[in-house]
Structure formats: structure tokens, C-alpha cells
Design a protein around this motif. Structure first.
Motif, PDB file in Angstrom:
ATOM      1  N   ALA A  22      29.537  45.102  43.999  1.00 57.72           N
ATOM      2  CA  ALA A  22      30.104  46.161  43.777  1.00 57.72           C
ATOM      3  C   ALA A  22      31.646  45.715  43.919  1.00 57.72           C
ATOM      4  N   VAL A  23      32.143  45.221  44.915  1.00 59.82           N
ATOM      5  CA  VAL A  23      33.400  44.829  45.109  1.00 59.82           C
ATOM      6  C   VAL A  23      33.951  43.882  44.180  1.00 59.82           C
ATOM      7  N   SER A  24      33.137  42.827  43.660  1.00 58.97           N
ATOM      8  CA  SER A  24      33.728  42.086  42.581  1.00 58.97           C
ATOM      9  C   SER A  24      34.126  42.655  41.337  1.00 58.97           C
ATOM     10  N   LEU A  25      33.052  43.803  41.019  1.00 58.88           N
ATOM     11  CA  LEU A  25      33.367  44.438  39.954  1.00 58.88           C
ATOM     12  C   LEU A  25      34.723  45.514  40.257  1.00 58.88           C
ATOM     13  N   LEU A  26      34.930  45.960  41.294  1.00 56.35           N
ATOM     14  CA  LEU A  26      36.201  46.743  41.478  1.00 56.35           C
ATOM     15  C   LEU A  26      37.418  45.695  41.303  1.00 56.35           C
ATOM     16  N   PHE A  27      37.349  44.591  41.595  1.00 58.03           N
ATOM     17  CA  PHE A  27      38.449  43.377  41.473  1.00 58.03           C
ATOM     18  C   PHE A  27      38.632  43.334  40.009  1.00 58.03           C
ATOM     19  N   LEU A  28      37.577  42.992  39.162  1.00 58.82           N
ATOM     20  CA  LEU A  28      37.229  42.792  37.746  1.00 58.82           C
ATOM     21  C   LEU A  28      37.911  43.882  37.169  1.00 58.82           C
ATOM     22  N   PHE A  32      41.604  43.910  34.791  1.00 55.86           N
ATOM     23  CA  PHE A  32      41.310  44.331  33.470  1.00 55.86           C
ATOM     24  C   PHE A  32      42.251  45.331  32.918  1.00 55.86           C
ATOM     25  N   MET A  33      42.583  46.353  33.729  1.00 57.19           N
ATOM     26  CA  MET A  33      43.537  47.550  33.572  1.00 57.19           C
ATOM     27  C   MET A  33      44.941  46.644  33.599  1.00 57.19           C
ATOM     28  N   VAL A  34      45.438  45.862  34.221  1.00 56.91           N
ATOM     29  CA  VAL A  34      46.587  45.174  34.478  1.00 56.91           C
ATOM     30  C   VAL A  34      46.739  44.361  33.197  1.00 56.91           C
ATOM     31  N   GLY A  35      45.559  43.609  32.712  1.00 63.80           N
ATOM     32  CA  GLY A  35      45.743  42.678  31.545  1.00 63.80           C
ATOM     33  C   GLY A  35      45.745  43.621  30.217  1.00 63.80           C
ATOM     34  N   CYS A  36      45.185  44.875  30.310  1.00 67.96           N
ATOM     35  CA  CYS A  36      45.296  45.588  29.137  1.00 67.96           C
ATOM     36  C   CYS A  36      46.955  46.219  28.891  1.00 67.96           C
ATOM     37  N   TRP A  37      47.451  46.396  29.967  1.00 64.53           N
ATOM     38  CA  TRP A  37      48.836  46.847  29.836  1.00 64.53           C
ATOM     39  C   TRP A  37      49.816  46.035  29.264  1.00 64.53           C
ATOM     40  N   ALA A  38      49.885  44.611  29.698  1.00 68.69           N
ATOM     41  CA  ALA A  38      50.500  43.644  29.188  1.00 68.69           C
ATOM     42  C   ALA A  38      50.608  43.549  27.769  1.00 68.69           C
ATOM     43  N   PRO A  39      50.010  43.696  26.789  1.00 67.10           N
ATOM     44  CA  PRO A  39      50.020  43.487  25.315  1.00 67.10           C
ATOM     45  C   PRO A  39      50.567  44.991  25.044  1.00 67.10           C
ATOM     46  N   PHE A 149      37.689  37.187  40.339  1.00 66.72           N
ATOM     47  CA  PHE A 149      37.417  38.260  39.355  1.00 66.72           C
ATOM     48  C   PHE A 149      38.666  39.063  38.904  1.00 66.72           C
ATOM     49  N   TRP A 150      39.672  39.339  39.793  1.00 65.80           N
ATOM     50  CA  TRP A 150      40.711  39.975  39.331  1.00 65.80           C
ATOM     51  C   TRP A 150      41.570  38.890  38.367  1.00 65.80           C
ATOM     52  N   SER A 151      41.596  37.965  38.355  1.00 62.64           N
ATOM     53  CA  SER A 151      42.084  37.075  37.337  1.00 62.64           C
ATOM     54  C   SER A 151      41.461  36.962  35.970  1.00 62.64           C
ATOM     55  N   GLY A 153      39.638  39.352  34.983  1.00 67.21           N
ATOM     56  CA  GLY A 153      39.729  40.454  34.574  1.00 67.21           C
ATOM     57  C   GLY A 153      41.084  40.721  33.864  1.00 67.21           C
ATOM     58  N   GLY A 154      42.009  40.122  34.464  1.00 71.50           N
ATOM     59  CA  GLY A 154      43.299  40.211  33.764  1.00 71.50           C
ATOM     60  C   GLY A 154      43.313  39.466  32.464  1.00 71.50           C
ATOM     61  N   LEU A 155      42.819  38.399  32.437  1.00 70.19           N
ATOM     62  CA  LEU A 155      42.544  37.376  31.185  1.00 70.19           C
ATOM     63  C   LEU A 155      41.817  38.173  30.198  1.00 70.19           C
ATOM     64  N   ILE A 156      40.560  38.780  30.352  1.00 65.73           N
ATOM     65  CA  ILE A 156      39.864  39.365  29.497  1.00 65.73           C
ATOM     66  C   ILE A 156      40.782  40.719  28.988  1.00 65.73           C
ATOM     67  N   GLY A 157      41.417  41.165  29.788  1.00 69.22           N
ATOM     68  CA  GLY A 157      42.072  42.367  29.434  1.00 69.22           C
ATOM     69  C   GLY A 157      43.398  42.157  28.323  1.00 69.22           C
ATOM     70  N   ALA A 158      43.907  41.166  28.802  1.00 70.07           N
ATOM     71  CA  ALA A 158      45.094  40.561  28.000  1.00 70.07           C
ATOM     72  C   ALA A 158      44.681  40.023  26.440  1.00 70.07           C
ATOM     73  N   GLY A 159      43.513  39.330  26.618  1.00 68.04           N
ATOM     74  CA  GLY A 159      42.905  38.760  25.311  1.00 68.04           C
ATOM     75  C   GLY A 159      42.417  39.621  24.486  1.00 68.04           C
ATOM     76  N   LEU A 160      41.558  40.673  25.147  1.00 72.98           N
ATOM     77  CA  LEU A 160      40.963  41.884  24.234  1.00 72.98           C
ATOM     78  C   LEU A 160      41.904  42.555  23.794  1.00 72.98           C
ATOM     79  N   GLY A 161      43.061  43.141  24.570  1.00 77.26           N
ATOM     80  CA  GLY A 161      43.679  43.917  24.323  1.00 77.26           C
ATOM     81  C   GLY A 161      44.734  43.564  23.161  1.00 77.26           C
ATOM     82  N   GLY A 162      45.354  42.368  23.054  1.00 77.39           N
ATOM     83  CA  GLY A 162      46.114  41.957  21.738  1.00 77.39           C
ATOM     84  C   GLY A 162      45.252  41.894  20.555  1.00 77.39           C
ATOM     85  N   LEU A 163      43.978  41.530  20.624  1.00 76.94           N
ATOM     86  CA  LEU A 163      43.132  41.618  19.677  1.00 76.94           C
ATOM     87  C   LEU A 163      42.915  43.069  18.978  1.00 76.94           C
ATOM     88  N   LEU A 164      42.708  43.997  19.864  1.00 73.74           N
ATOM     89  CA  LEU A 164      42.409  45.203  19.514  1.00 73.74           C
ATOM     90  C   LEU A 164      43.666  46.032  19.017  1.00 73.74           C
TER      91      LEU A 164
END
Length: 397
Positions: A22-28, A32-39, A149-151, A153-164
Motif C-alpha cells: 500500500a505505501v509503495s503504491l502511494l509513492f508510485l 506519477f503525478m509529478v512526472g505527468c506535470w513535467a511534459p 517507487f516514487w522515482s 512513478g516519475g519516469l512512467i508519468g513523464a514518458g506516458l505524458g509526453g506520448l499522450l
């Protein structure tokens, strides 16, 4: 309130428990939200017709929001426990990407980005406090893997964000990102560890701690995160402008740093369980100093990238150890100690980039990277304080 687990020997739990998931998912989700904001930033600036100066002020508002709600989150954790606070903060954070995307003018954007930064920071304090509680319940270190997991999530968010954004536009991106974040939170919602405070402390007046220990740990986090911010924000520009790297090659500085940081954070807990907090912190700090100096004196971009990779190995576990120690300070509620340390640490991430940019404009990035290891030497001198992180794993190294 003494946050140490009772000294009666208790066996460590299994490696993977539902509370750890559960706590790992919180960090993820938070990463992820921070990563999505960057692009989204370029479109955000263009839509509101912001100059570079105005965009800088907007990003500062994000930081002010974080620094405003972080201490408030700490006091509420002391009253209600981290589970309650992290759930409220996560719910507040969920619609942030949508409100930022739909903000029609600068005043509404200011409010949106303030709340985005505020709930991001509040959730950060609460999820770190919950991670400390899970560490205590499991009798083993998990903080480094949580930050991994935070890191991730950031990588997933940034990568997915740019593509979407490129394929479907900013609104669809915000909608899909919000849905994915909600799914992640929904999976972990019922299994987040309940860590209600002791009944005798519920009516206790909460105030900033007078003990020097949380402030010293906060200084340790601050001095660890300034170099991290320098590499993340200015590493590529240093490679490009001062070492003649191509646009493609200059991006590898951040990639190498992020890759080694995430990798070492996944393995950091096992290392800390084996070596103890003090020895782990000292080894990591020496890696970070060596990597920063190698990057500063590098004759080529390739050598500088290797230096950034070594720096990522070192910095990866420095802040998680400081956070674990902050949550285990004797006679202090975990939420109060963590609010001090996280606020001081993240203030370095917010203040340093603009200050480093101003200094580098006059003396160059190479000199800046030569000076930053001096901050890490102070961390090395304070490293004995990392022994408090061993309160969760029965260490004594």
C-alpha cells in the motif's frame, strides 16, 4: 511521545506485506503525478501566454504551496495518524492535473498550482510517515524502495505524458493520468497501515520541536537535496554549453543519474539492513562526492555522464535514511519530525535551482559542481545521526 518500537526483541516480518504494498503504491502515485506535470509545462505556459519570468513565478507558487501544507500535514499526522492524512491529501491531489489543464486564466492557474504543490507536499509528508510506521511494524528497512517507487512513478508519468500529449492532447492526457492515479490509490486504499497516535497524546498541544535533532536531520536532507536538484535541473545544460555535448547526448546526464538512483533505491533497504544507517549513509555520501567531482573536472561529456551516474548511486539513499531517522526520533511524534525534515529538504530543491542558475551565469556550471561536494562533506560529518534510522530494523551498526 517516543516513536521507537519497544526494545523487546521482535522478529522481522516477511519481506512483502500488504501494508508495504500500500505505501509503495502511494509513492508510485505521487511520483506519477509529478512526472505527468513535467511534459505539461510548455503547453501550460503557452496557453496562459506566460513569459519565462512568469513561468518561474508559477513554479515558485507550486513550491510555496508545498512548504505551506507540509507543516500542517505534520501536525495533523500527530493528531490523526498518517493513514487519514495521506488519504485526504491523495484525494485532494487527484484532480490537480485536470484543474491545471482547464484553468482559463492566470488567477485560476495560480490557485490550481498552489493546491497542486500543497497536496503534493502534504501527501509526501504523510506517505513518508506511513512508511516509517510500516518499517516499525515490519522491523526492516523499506524507505529506500518506497522512494524508488516514487522515482519509477516519475519516469512512467513523464514518458506516458509526453506520448499522450503528442497523440491525444493535454485534456485527454489529464483525464487518463487522473484515472490511472485513481486506480493505483484505489488498489491500496483499504490496506494502508493504520497508525493512530497513543490516546494520551491526542489532546497534547502540537508545536515545532525545540530539540536540535530534527533540525540537524533537516539540514542533512537539505544539503543532500541541493546537489540532487543541481544535477536534475542543470546537468543537461552543463553538458551542452560547457562540454559541447549534442542535444541527444546531453539528455543522458539526467538519464544516467535517474537510472542509478532508482536502481540503488530498490536495493538500498537490503544494504541498510545489512550495514546499518550510519555506514550506508557514509558510503553513499562518498559515492556522491566522488561522482560530483568527476563531473566537475570531466574533460568530456561522456566522463561527466559517468560522474552523474556515480552521483545518483550516492544520493539515492541519503534522503531516505534521513527521513527514516526523522520518523524515529525519541520523544517526538513521527509526523512532527518528518514535517521538519521534509520541509527543510524540499526547500533546498525549490531555492537551489534559481540560485545555482544565477551563480553559474557568472562563474560557470563546472565551478558550481566543484563547490557542491562541500555540502556533502557536512552530511558526512553529521552521518552519525543516521543511527536513529536503525530503530526500525534492530540494527546497531
Amino acid at each position: 511521545m517516543d516513536n521507537h518500537v519497544k526494545t523487546t526483541p521482535v522478529a522481522k516480518s516477511g519481506f512483502l506485506t500488504k501494508n508495504r504494498v500500500a505505501v509503495s503504491l502511494l509513492f508510485l502515485m505521487n511520483g506519477f503525478m509529478v512526472g505527468c506535470w513535467a511534459p505539461k509545462i510548455p503547453e501550460f505556459a503557452e496557453r496562459l501566454q506566460l513569459s519565462k519570468f512568469q513561468l518561474g513565478l508559477m513554479i515558485l507558487v507550486f513550491g510555496v504551496g508545498s512548504l505551506t501544507l507540509m507543516p500542517i500535514a505534520g501536525t495533523q499526522i500527530a493528531r490523526f495518524g498518517s493513514r487519514c492524512v495521506v488519504q485526504v491529501a491523495a484525494l485532494g491531489l487527484l484532480p490537480s492535473l485536470l484543474t491545471l489543464t482547464l484553468s482559463p486564466n492566470i488567477p485560476t492557474a495560480v490557485i490550481s498550482i498552489f493546491l497542486f504543490g500543497g497536496f503534493m507536499g502534504a501527501m509526501d509528508v504523510a506517505m513518508n510517515a506511513n512508511a516509517v510506521a510500516v518499517e516499525q511494524s515490519m522491523r526492516r528497512a523499506i524507505m529506500s524502495s518506497c522512494h524508488a517507487f516514487w522515482s519509477l512513478g516519475g519516469l512512467i508519468g513523464a514518458g506516458l505524458g509526453g506520448l499522450l500529449i503528442a497523440k491525444a492532447g493535454v485534456l485527454v492526457h489529464a483525464q487518463i493520468a487522473t484515472l490511472l492515479a485513481a486506480i493505483v490509490i484505489g488498489i491500496g486504499w483499504r490496506i494502508i497501515l493504520v497508525d493512530q497516535p497513543h490516546p494520551d497524546t491526542k489532546k497534547e498541544k502540537t508545536r515545532l520541536p525545540m530539540l536540535p535533532l530534527p533540525w540537524l536531520l533537516g539540514l542533512m536532507a537539505l544539503l543532500s537535496m541541493i546537489p540532487e536538484g543541481a544535477v536534475l535541473d542543470w546537468g543537461a545544460l552543463y553538458l551542452r554549453q560547457e562540454l559541447g555535448a549534442s542535444v541527444a547526448l546531453s539528455g543522458f546526464g539526467f538519464a544516467a543519474f535517474s537510472l542509478t538512483m532508482a536502481t540503488m533505491r530498490f536495493g538500498g533497504d537490503l544494504v541498510r539492513d545489512r550495514l546499518g544507517g550510519v555506514k550506508t549513509l557514509r558510503i553513499c555520501t562518498l559515492f556522491a562526492i566522488s561522482g560530483m567531482l568527476l563531473a566537475a573536472f570531466a574533460p568530456s561529456a561522456e566522463i561527466a555522464i559517468l560522474g552523474f551516474a556515480l552521483c545518483g548511486i550516492g544520493i539515492s539513499n541519503m534522503v531516505p535514511i534521513a527521513f527514516s531517522a526523522a520518523g524515529n526520533i525519541p520523544h517526538l511524534k513521527a509526523g512532527i519530525g518528518l514535517s521538519v525534515v521534509t520541509t527543510m529538504g524540499y526547500s533546498g530543491m525549490l531555492v537551489a535551482p534559481s540560485a545555482i542558475g544565477f551563480v553559474a551565469e557568472h562563474i560557470g556550471f563546472s565551478v558550481v559542481f566543484m563547490v557542491l561536494p562541500m555540502l556533502l562533506i557536512v552530511v558526512l560529518l553529521l552521518s552519525n545521526l543516521a543511527r536513529y534510522a536503525d530503530g526500525i530494523s534492530g540494527g546497531g551498526h
